[in-house]
Design a protein around this motif. Structure first.
Motif: not given
Length: 61
Positions: A23-35, A7-17
């Motif tokens: 362009e839209a911006g993300s304050e917390d890419a990891r939290a965004q990826a988890e959601a 799961d951590d690996e999937r989240i880390s991969e998805r956190a790469e925006l």
């Protein structure tokens, strides 16, 4: 309940925006990826519920 290493690996991969996310911006890419992944997993685990709740998901013919 903790997350599995996979799961951590999937989240880390998805956190790469994606470019549009950068362009839209993300304050917390990891939290965004988890959601995003939690929502996706929920839809995969309950496809019938997804069909009932979504106007974008076609129902069976």
């Amino acid at each position: 309940m903790g997350r599995e290493p996979a799961d951590d690996e999937r989240i880390s991969e998805r956190a790469e925006l994606l470019p549009e996310e950068v362009e839209a911006g993300s304050e917390d890419a990891r939290a965004q990826a988890e959601a995003i992944l939690d929502d996706s997993d929920e839809r995969v685990d309950d496809p019938e519920g997804t069909r009932r709740e979504s106007s974008q998901t076609p129902g069976p013919d």
